[in-house]
Design a protein around this motif. Structure first.
Motif, short mmCIF file in Angstrom:
data_model
loop_
_atom_site.label_atom_id
_atom_site.label_comp_id
_atom_site.label_asym_id
_atom_site.label_seq_id
_atom_site.Cartn_x
_atom_site.Cartn_y
_atom_site.Cartn_z
N LEU A 134 0.82 -1.21 0.17
CA LEU A 134 -0.04 0.00 0.03
C LEU A 134 0.82 1.09 0.05
CD1 LEU A 134 -2.80 0.93 0.29
CD2 LEU A 134 -2.65 0.92 2.83
N ARG A 135 0.99 1.92 -1.06
CA ARG A 135 1.81 3.19 -1.10
C ARG A 135 1.16 4.12 -0.09
NH1 ARG A 135 4.07 3.44 -6.60
NH2 ARG A 135 4.58 5.70 -5.82
N PRO A 136 2.06 5.01 0.37
CA PRO A 136 1.49 5.84 1.43
C PRO A 136 0.69 6.72 0.64
CG PRO A 136 3.84 5.56 1.82
CD PRO A 136 3.29 4.76 0.58
N LYS A 137 0.75 7.25 -0.44
CA LYS A 137 0.22 8.27 -1.17
C LYS A 137 -1.46 7.86 -1.44
CE LYS A 137 2.54 9.35 -4.90
NZ LYS A 137 2.94 9.84 -5.94
N GLY A 165 -2.77 5.41 0.62
CA GLY A 165 -3.34 5.44 1.82
C GLY A 165 -3.96 6.81 2.17
N LEU A 166 -3.08 8.02 1.73
CA LEU A 166 -3.61 9.00 2.22
C LEU A 166 -4.79 9.55 1.34
CD1 LEU A 166 -2.95 11.78 3.76
CD2 LEU A 166 -1.78 12.48 1.68
N GLY A 219 -7.79 7.99 2.98
CA GLY A 219 -8.24 8.24 4.20
C GLY A 219 -9.00 9.81 4.11
N LEU A 220 -8.49 10.59 3.20
CA LEU A 220 -8.97 11.91 2.85
C LEU A 220 -10.37 11.88 2.32
CD1 LEU A 220 -6.03 14.08 1.60
CD2 LEU A 220 -7.48 14.43 3.56
N VAL A 229 -12.41 9.30 3.09
CA VAL A 229 -13.30 8.73 3.87
C VAL A 229 -13.61 10.12 4.71
CG1 VAL A 229 -13.29 7.39 6.02
CG2 VAL A 229 -12.48 6.44 4.07
N TRP A 258 3.41 5.18 8.94
CA TRP A 258 2.44 6.05 8.64
C TRP A 258 1.11 5.24 8.68
CZ3 TRP A 258 -0.79 4.73 4.51
CH2 TRP A 258 -0.21 3.87 3.53
N MET A 301 -1.65 7.04 10.71
CA MET A 301 -3.12 7.65 10.09
C MET A 301 -4.03 7.09 10.81
SD MET A 301 -3.18 7.71 5.86
CE MET A 301 -4.67 6.74 5.95
N MET A 351 -5.73 12.71 11.12
CA MET A 351 -5.15 11.72 10.21
C MET A 351 -3.89 12.29 9.55
SD MET A 351 -7.39 10.13 7.44
CE MET A 351 -7.18 11.53 6.21
N TYR A 365 -0.28 10.74 9.45
CA TYR A 365 0.34 10.72 8.64
C TYR A 365 1.62 11.19 8.04
CZ TYR A 365 0.84 10.28 3.25
OH TYR A 365 1.36 10.22 1.95
#
Lengths: 296, 177
Positions: free
Chosen positions: A9-12, A14-15, A18-19, A21, B57, B61, B87, B91
């Protein structure tokens, strides 16, 4: 590091997920605010007991700490209050003394009625000897007030003593309990005479000696003794005290005993002076030489 | 994942769950007793930052999201605002995991300070700036700065605690490897 295959899962990413959501949630809550009430309710109700518990513990601890802190304050206050109590206690004593004085004055007034035929002057004891029992004391009236040596001093219920020295504004009184004092007394009931003598040893017990009671005298415990008309210095009829412990003295063939004075010498503070002097009987020498000094 | 890892993962999740709730409860109910100059340490921020720093992270997160969500549900009007802020913080701090060293205790403090500042700033933006109250320097001096200082001070202890827990978990999880 693990050797298995796993979806990275690349951090990008994931972010972004999350955003997304979060934004969705924001929109939902914006639009359907009232539907969120049960959610809030549920979560809040679950959390609140824990908060209450912490609150109780915290209050308990902080109260304990406050108690510790206030112990110091309480100690300070205690000290202050103790000082205040001391002052109040002192003031109270003064008030009580005033009350005693008032009571005594009232008593004297009653006494005044009893010995109404004798003119009297009231005075206060201003100087007492080192022991509690006043055997020689000073009163605050003197020649200025019409007093002179030889005048009888009474108080409360009975005889106190006699003025031995009289100065301008004060006088010295010897009480009947003094070692050197001797009063000719008489049993009120039987008119038997006796001599009432002060005694240093008996002074502690609050008694005087009674001697030279006629062996035939029918006197009993508790009989009143008053000043006899044969006394050269004392006016007659003044109550001296009550006899006790009568026994026969083999050496003199007379009865003797003890006398409990009518006056409480321990608490004496106000006295009356009978300003009428006893007219000296010429056939008998006076018991003591009294000096009359004029002091300016 | 094998069974053991799953077990430990669940354990961690449980521990995080408890930590979030406990920290929130402490943060809100002990205000009366521990506040200095009106400030209270923001324990959840410390939690998020510390976890992100120690674990990475993803942890940061998710912890941030759920911490923020809890605050949102109980306080916010619009759910999702704090969730988003926390979050983001988790992160960003998560990247510091790469320079994570077990023995370092000063770096977390720095991150905590920065994170708290960010949090406060965003809070200010949403709650005050958008309502026209522009006196940032006042808010900074009176509210933001005291809280940052207090939070950093608290994080010295809190981070140590979290570090111990994490270390214990790590030790047990990787015992055989």
């Amino acid at each position: 590091m693990r050797r298995r295959e796993k979806i990275r899962l690349r951090p990008k990413h994931g972010l972004i997920i999350g955003l997304v959501v979060c934004l969705v949630l924001i929109l939902i809550s914006f639009r359907f605010n009232k539907y969120l009430y049960p959610v809030r309710n549920a979560v809040g109700s679950a959390i609140t007991p824990m908060q209450k518990g912490i609150n109780i513990i915290g209050t308990y601890i902080s109260d304990g700490l406050a108690t510790l802190k206030s112990i110091e304050e309480l100690a300070e206050e205690n000290k202050r209050l103790k000082e205040q109590v001391d002052i109040l206690s002192y003031e109270n004593k003064l008030l009580l003394q005033n009350k005693y004085e008032l009571d005594e004055l009232r008593e004297l007034y009653k006494l005044d009625q009893k010995y109404i035929d004798y003119p009297k002057v009231a005075a206060r004891i201003i100087d007492k000897d080192t022991n509690n029992w006043y055997n020689v004391f000073t009163i605050d009236k003197g020649t200025r007030d019409g007093l002179s040596a030889g005048m009888n001093v009474i108080a409360g219920d009975g005889l106190v003593g006699i003025i031995t020295e009289c100065y301008y504004n004060h006088s010295k009184v010897r009480a009947i309990i003094d070692d050197k004092s001797a009063v000719w007394g008489m049993f009120l009931k039987t008119s038997d005479t006796c001599v009432v003598q002060g005694d240093l040893k008996l002074m502690e017990e609050g008694k005087l000696r009674v001697e030279f009671i006629s062996k035939d005298a029918e006197v009993e415990e508790g009989y009143e003794i008053v000043t006899a008309h044969t006394s050269p210095n004392f006016l007659e009829g003044i109550l001296i005290g009550y006899v006790t412990g009568i026994e026969l003295d083999p050496s003199t063939m007379t009865k003797k005993g003890y006398l409990i004075p009518a006056v409480d010498f321990e608490r004496l503070s106000e006295v009356l002076i009978i300003t009428e002097l006893k007219e000296p009987l010429l056939t008998e020498p006076p018991e003591e030489v009294s000096e009359n000094e004029q002091e300016k | 994942m094998n069974k053991r890892s799953k077990y430990f993962l669940l354990l961690r999740i449980l521990i995080y769950f408890v930590e979030v709730i406990v920290f929130y409860v402490l943060q809100s109910s002990l205000y009366r007793f521990f506040n200095l100059a009106g400030a209270m340490p923001n324990l959840l921020i410390i939690l998020v930052v510390s976890s992100a720093y120690m674990r990475g992270w993803i942890t940061g997160m998710t912890l941030g999201f759920f911490s923020g969500l809890l605050v949102d549900i109980l306080f916010g009007n619009i759910i999702g605002v704090y969730a988003m802020i926390m979050m983001l913080i988790g992160y960003l701090t998560g990247f510091a995991n790469r320079i994570y060293s077990k023995d370092d205790f000063t770096l977390p403090l720095v991150f905590t300070a920065v994170a708290d500042f960010l949090y406060q700033f965003l809070y200010y933006v949403f709650e005050f700036l958008l309502r026209g109250k522009l006196d940032f320097s006042y808010y900074f001096r009176k509210i933001i700065l005291p809280e940052i200082i207090y939070t950093v001070a608290a994080s010295i202890l809190v981070y140590k605690l979290l570090h111990m827990i994490n270390h214990a978990l790590d030790r047990n999880e990787f015992k055989e490897e």
